[in-house]
Design a protein around this motif. Sequence first.
Motif, mmCIF file in Angstrom:
data_model
loop_
_atom_site.group_PDB
_atom_site.id
_atom_site.type_symbol
_atom_site.label_atom_id
_atom_site.label_comp_id
_atom_site.label_asym_id
_atom_site.label_seq_id
_atom_site.Cartn_x
_atom_site.Cartn_y
_atom_site.Cartn_z
ATOM 1 N N PHE A 63 0.821 -1.215 0.000
ATOM 2 C CA PHE A 63 0.000 0.000 0.000
ATOM 3 C C PHE A 63 0.855 1.264 0.000
ATOM 4 O O PHE A 63 0.369 2.316 0.395
ATOM 5 N N SER A 64 2.119 1.172 -0.447
ATOM 6 C CA SER A 64 2.944 2.378 -0.400
ATOM 7 C C SER A 64 2.357 3.471 -1.311
ATOM 8 O O SER A 64 2.532 4.653 -1.044
ATOM 9 N N ASP A 65 1.645 3.086 -2.372
ATOM 10 C CA ASP A 65 0.854 4.052 -3.139
ATOM 11 C C ASP A 65 -0.607 3.603 -3.059
ATOM 12 O O ASP A 65 -1.086 2.852 -3.915
ATOM 13 N N PRO A 66 -1.333 4.030 -2.012
ATOM 14 C CA PRO A 66 -2.689 3.499 -1.789
ATOM 15 C C PRO A 66 -3.661 3.799 -2.917
ATOM 16 O O PRO A 66 -4.560 3.005 -3.209
ATOM 17 N N ASP B 54 -11.380 -11.408 -3.469
ATOM 18 C CA ASP B 54 -10.890 -11.546 -4.851
ATOM 19 C C ASP B 54 -10.373 -10.224 -5.423
ATOM 20 O O ASP B 54 -9.840 -10.205 -6.536
ATOM 21 N N LEU B 55 -10.585 -9.111 -4.703
ATOM 22 C CA LEU B 55 -10.245 -7.794 -5.252
ATOM 23 C C LEU B 55 -8.932 -7.285 -4.678
ATOM 24 O O LEU B 55 -8.667 -7.466 -3.481
ATOM 25 N N PRO B 56 -8.091 -6.624 -5.498
ATOM 26 C CA PRO B 56 -6.797 -6.136 -5.007
ATOM 27 C C PRO B 56 -6.940 -5.260 -3.763
ATOM 28 O O PRO B 56 -7.756 -4.329 -3.744
ATOM 29 N N GLY B 57 -6.193 -5.595 -2.708
ATOM 30 C CA GLY B 57 -6.158 -4.780 -1.498
ATOM 31 C C GLY B 57 -7.227 -5.104 -0.477
ATOM 32 O O GLY B 57 -7.187 -4.615 0.645
ATOM 33 N N PHE B 58 -8.204 -5.918 -0.857
ATOM 34 C CA PHE B 58 -9.277 -6.279 0.074
ATOM 35 C C PHE B 58 -8.988 -7.647 0.682
ATOM 36 O O PHE B 58 -8.241 -8.445 0.132
ATOM 37 N N SER B 59 -9.650 -7.932 1.806
ATOM 38 C CA SER B 59 -9.568 -9.270 2.382
ATOM 39 C C SER B 59 -10.936 -9.627 2.945
ATOM 40 O O SER B 59 -11.797 -8.758 3.117
ATOM 41 N N ALA B 60 -11.120 -10.907 3.224
ATOM 42 C CA ALA B 60 -12.409 -11.344 3.767
ATOM 43 C C ALA B 60 -12.586 -10.748 5.160
ATOM 44 O O ALA B 60 -11.625 -10.697 5.933
ATOM 45 N N VAL C 291 -3.610 1.163 8.511
ATOM 46 C CA VAL C 291 -4.758 2.033 8.251
ATOM 47 C C VAL C 291 -5.166 2.007 6.773
ATOM 48 O O VAL C 291 -6.335 2.246 6.444
ATOM 49 N N GLU C 292 -4.239 1.695 5.881
ATOM 50 C CA GLU C 292 -4.578 1.745 4.435
ATOM 51 C C GLU C 292 -5.698 0.770 4.061
ATOM 52 O O GLU C 292 -6.644 1.165 3.355
ATOM 53 N N PRO C 293 -5.635 -0.498 4.532
ATOM 54 C CA PRO C 293 -6.736 -1.411 4.183
ATOM 55 C C PRO C 293 -8.081 -0.967 4.763
ATOM 56 O O PRO C 293 -9.134 -1.268 4.198
ATOM 57 N N THR D 17 -4.656 8.003 11.435
ATOM 58 C CA THR D 17 -5.250 8.779 10.338
ATOM 59 C C THR D 17 -4.815 8.129 9.026
ATOM 60 O O THR D 17 -3.695 7.605 8.937
ATOM 61 N N PRO D 18 -5.679 8.158 8.021
ATOM 62 C CA PRO D 18 -5.275 7.630 6.717
ATOM 63 C C PRO D 18 -4.463 8.632 5.900
ATOM 64 O O PRO D 18 -3.995 8.291 4.817
ATOM 65 N N LEU D 19 -4.318 9.847 6.397
ATOM 66 C CA LEU D 19 -3.607 10.880 5.631
ATOM 67 C C LEU D 19 -2.119 10.828 5.958
ATOM 68 O O LEU D 19 -1.724 10.469 7.058
ATOM 69 N N ARG D 20 -1.324 11.230 4.986
ATOM 70 C CA ARG D 20 0.128 11.250 5.185
ATOM 71 C C ARG D 20 0.656 12.632 4.872
ATOM 72 O O ARG D 20 0.197 13.273 3.933
#
Length: 268
Positions: A4-7, A55-61, A97-99, A146-149
């Motif tokens: 997630f270095s480039d979310p 099944d989607l990039p970056g997501f999990s069950a 925090v990214e996911p 926070t999700p902001l950087r």
Amino acid sequence: DVDFSDPWAVADRAARAVCDRLGIDRADIGLVLGSGWSAGADRLGEPLGAVPLADLPGFSAPVVAGHGGELRAVRTSSGRTAVVLTGRTHLYEGRGVEPVVHGVRTLARLGATTMVLTNGCGGLRREWGPGTVVAIRDHINLSGATPLRGATFIDMSTTWTPRLLDRVHDVDPDLPTGVYAQFHGPQYETPAEVRMAGVLGADLVGMSTVLEAVAARQAGMDLLGLSLVTNHAAGISPEPLDHQEVLAAGQAAAPRLAELLSRLIVAL
Ligand code: R1P
């Protein structure tokens, strides 16, 4: 695990995968269904398809019992495309925090300009029994994250879009509004923490929603939040807290929540 270095690049990939898998080219409205709310997905309109989140990039069950594990697309009766996540990732899952905000960012990349965030939470007001739905008027971020950087200074003075609160009140004029405080979790709050949240101005306590709201505001989305009070918060209730109680309150409220969402989706 996804990098997630480039979310936003991951969100772009996920959005493309959603379009490929479901045969849609955009979304107008995004919804995240939290504890108690997943049955609401069935009444939003004509189903256009579903895909397992995993099944989607970056997501999990989802790991939380009672959360669904799908992304669904629906055509509403007003002809708009709603994309619904029937579960979410929480900060306490430890993946960072990214996911947690990836769903909101994917919806933003799909073109959604309105985001509806729902949750199950503890209530601080004695008059709000289990099953009460409260529209989020404002929030307090007690998650420590926070999700902001970097120097990303975004305005949060009207995070919860007043116009959307008006639409909710068109549908149900009696729906109360409240301030939601997000704790990190996963342990439930202590009575002293609940008192602290109350002193600070919170009416509701939970472990989600606020970080997603920050990400939605960063993306310029209009935002509506709906909380289902599943229990009185610790110290308000003398009973120990238990996720089973959260699930039971959600099941009991499911038909009402589905009805509310089905009316709201056309009013927004
Ligand atoms: C606790 O019972 C769980 O339910 C709520 C809390 O945040 C926690 O995850 O879930 P949602 O906020 O996703 O509805």
